[in-house]
Design a protein around this motif. Structure first.
Motif, PDB file in Angstrom:
ATOM      1  N   ALA A 115       0.828  -1.207   0.000  1.00  0.00           N
ATOM      2  CA  ALA A 115       0.000   0.000   0.000  1.00  0.00           C
ATOM      3  C   ALA A 115       0.863   1.258   0.000  1.00  0.00           C
ATOM      4  O   ALA A 115       0.537   2.260  -0.637  1.00  0.00           O
ATOM      5  N   ASN A 116       2.000   1.186   0.703  1.00  0.00           N
ATOM      6  CA  ASN A 116       2.881   2.352   0.767  1.00  0.00           C
ATOM      7  C   ASN A 116       3.666   2.548  -0.517  1.00  0.00           C
ATOM      8  O   ASN A 116       4.219   3.618  -0.756  1.00  0.00           O
ATOM      9  N   SER A 117       3.721   1.522  -1.362  1.00  0.00           N
ATOM     10  CA  SER A 117       4.480   1.665  -2.609  1.00  0.00           C
ATOM     11  C   SER A 117       3.799   2.610  -3.585  1.00  0.00           C
ATOM     12  O   SER A 117       4.462   3.213  -4.443  1.00  0.00           O
ATOM     13  N   LEU A 118       2.495   2.761  -3.485  1.00  0.00           N
ATOM     14  CA  LEU A 118       1.781   3.585  -4.457  1.00  0.00           C
ATOM     15  C   LEU A 118       2.193   5.050  -4.409  1.00  0.00           C
ATOM     16  O   LEU A 118       2.538   5.631  -5.450  1.00  0.00           O
ATOM     17  N   ALA A 303       8.316  11.112  -0.228  1.00  0.00           N
ATOM     18  CA  ALA A 303       7.746  10.378  -1.357  1.00  0.00           C
ATOM     19  C   ALA A 303       6.757   9.319  -0.898  1.00  0.00           C
ATOM     20  O   ALA A 303       5.772   9.039  -1.578  1.00  0.00           O
ATOM     21  N   GLY A 304       7.013   8.722   0.265  1.00  0.00           N
ATOM     22  CA  GLY A 304       6.096   7.718   0.805  1.00  0.00           C
ATOM     23  C   GLY A 304       4.838   8.355   1.362  1.00  0.00           C
ATOM     24  O   GLY A 304       4.589   9.551   1.188  1.00  0.00           O
ATOM     25  N   SER A 305       4.047   7.556   2.041  1.00  0.00           N
ATOM     26  CA  SER A 305       2.741   8.017   2.536  1.00  0.00           C
ATOM     27  C   SER A 305       2.884   9.246   3.416  1.00  0.00           C
ATOM     28  O   SER A 305       3.713   9.303   4.327  1.00  0.00           O
ATOM     29  N   LEU A 306       2.059  10.232   3.135  1.00  0.00           N
ATOM     30  CA  LEU A 306       2.111  11.531   3.809  1.00  0.00           C
ATOM     31  C   LEU A 306       0.691  12.057   3.944  1.00  0.00           C
ATOM     32  O   LEU A 306      -0.131  11.867   3.057  1.00  0.00           O
ATOM     33  N   ARG A 311      -3.988   7.166   5.809  1.00  0.00           N
ATOM     34  CA  ARG A 311      -5.250   6.435   6.028  1.00  0.00           C
ATOM     35  C   ARG A 311      -5.389   5.242   5.094  1.00  0.00           C
ATOM     36  O   ARG A 311      -6.089   4.286   5.401  1.00  0.00           O
ATOM     37  N   ARG A 312      -4.718   5.290   3.935  1.00  0.00           N
ATOM     38  CA  ARG A 312      -4.702   4.116   3.066  1.00  0.00           C
ATOM     39  C   ARG A 312      -4.008   2.959   3.793  1.00  0.00           C
ATOM     40  O   ARG A 312      -4.435   1.802   3.709  1.00  0.00           O
ATOM     41  N   LEU A 313      -2.921   3.270   4.511  1.00  0.00           N
ATOM     42  CA  LEU A 313      -2.194   2.253   5.260  1.00  0.00           C
ATOM     43  C   LEU A 313      -3.062   1.685   6.386  1.00  0.00           C
ATOM     44  O   LEU A 313      -3.078   0.468   6.619  1.00  0.00           O
TER      45      LEU A 313
END
Length: 343
Positions: A115-118, A303-306, A311-313
């Motif tokens: 999920a964090n790769s997106l 670049a990763g989840s911010l 919340r996707r994670l």
């Protein structure tokens, strides 16, 4: 990986993370969804497994739901948590908080690395397209010289993303996401990955090359390899010198994969451009040349989840908990034998 069918449908779950992130992970809706699938120990965020109240909570914990800031799970923690069976990590790598004792216990683990790769892939693709169009250089030149827009058609005749050659170092989760997102564009994609076969490369629609050959051919080099002993300074002074004049290096992996001193030397000459999201050290000294170079776009490991992407994670972790409670396999399990070649 399989689980035995269980009679308990809401496993007793302890949140283990930096408390500052809890409200950013779970909004009201996500917290309600979490409570549907897990019996969360109330009023408790474990950021230190040594606190007496946390030790007491561990005694009844079946699942740890972890995130950034989770303490290390060692023998002492496991001894205090005799009922612990699973760890659901709502982030990427588990290397920094797991120990061999976790695998000896037979814990099952899930990661939200997929999920964090997106967002990392989205950031990378955005930077590739901007770099190919030479937008950053045009922005600086336009704002400083304030010349007529028509001039840029003659000044930047080599700009654009038609048949631009992109080289990816690493066909990792993120690397493969980047490949997937780049498919609609008229780009030539090259990949170096020692674990990728020619058949897999063909399936991905990329050309597999040795790293030196790839560096010599690309317009844009983007790094997606794991941080391992053997990947330290993978892009060293010699390989930086192989990059064609005007090439752009994008690093969203780890700072250690690039010889930063060598990169700064190349950037100072103006021969290369760079998009740098990760550095070594991560917190740069205030006098680092990277802050002032006009051919560098420097971002603070974002670049990763911010922001709302966290919340996707959380949503993914909740679904993993739902699977665990139902006795079905995790969608994204962690396998200890693969940790030696992953981030």
């Amino acid at each position: 990986m399989t689980y035995q069918l269980r009679s308990v449908t809401r496993p007793r779950t302890l949140l283990a993370m930096d408390p500052a992130f809890t409200s950013r992970l779970f909004d009201e809706d996500l917290r309600a969804r979490l409570d549907e699938v897990a019996d969360v120990i109330p009023d408790m965020i474990a950021d230190d497994f040594g606190r007496p109240e946390v030790v007491a909570a561990l005694a009844e914990t079946e699942v740890l739901l972890t995130f950034w800031g989770v303490p290390v799970i060692d023998d002492e923690v496991l001894a205090a948590a005799p009922k612990l069976r699973a760890v659901v990590h709502a982030a990427g790598s588990v290397k920094h908080f797991t120990t061999p004792a976790c695998w000896e216990r037979g814990l099952t683990m899930s990661t939200a690395a997929g999920a964090n790769s997106l967002p990392v892939a989205e950031y990378t693709v955005a930077m590739i397209l901007l770099a190919g169009k030479r937008i950053l250089q045009m922005n600086r030149e336009y704002t400083s010289r304030r010349i007529a827009p028509s001039m840029f058609h003659s000044l930047y005749q080599q700009a654009g993303n038609y048949r631009r050659t992109i080289g990816l170092v690493g066909a990792s989760r993120i690397g493969r996401r980047v490949i997937e997102l780049l498919r609609p564009y008229d780009l030539d994609l090259l990949v170096h990955d020692p674990h990728l076969s020619l058949e897999e490369a063909s399936t991905l629609g990329v050309r597999l090359l040795p790293l030196d050959a790839l560096c010599a051919e690309v317009d844009i080099l983007t790094i997606h390899a794991p941080e391992l002993n053997e990947t330290r300074h993978l892009i060293d002074r010699r390989r930086l010198a192989l990059l064609p004049d005007g090439a752009t290096l994008i690093n969203t992996a780890r700072g250690s994969l690039v010889d930063q001193a060598a990169l700064i030397d190349e950037l100072t000459t103006g021969r290369l451009n760079a998009v740098v999201d990760v550095t070594e050290p991560e917190i740069l000294p205030a006098d680092s040349p990277l802050f002032g170079l006009s051919n560098v776009l420097l971002t603070p490991h974002v670049a990763g989840s911010l922001g709302n992407e966290l919340r996707r994670l959380a949503a993914f972790a909740i679904e993993e908990l739902r699977r665990y409670a139902a006795g079905t396999p995790f969608a994204d399990p962690v396998f200890p034998q693969r940790l030696g070649r992953t981030a």
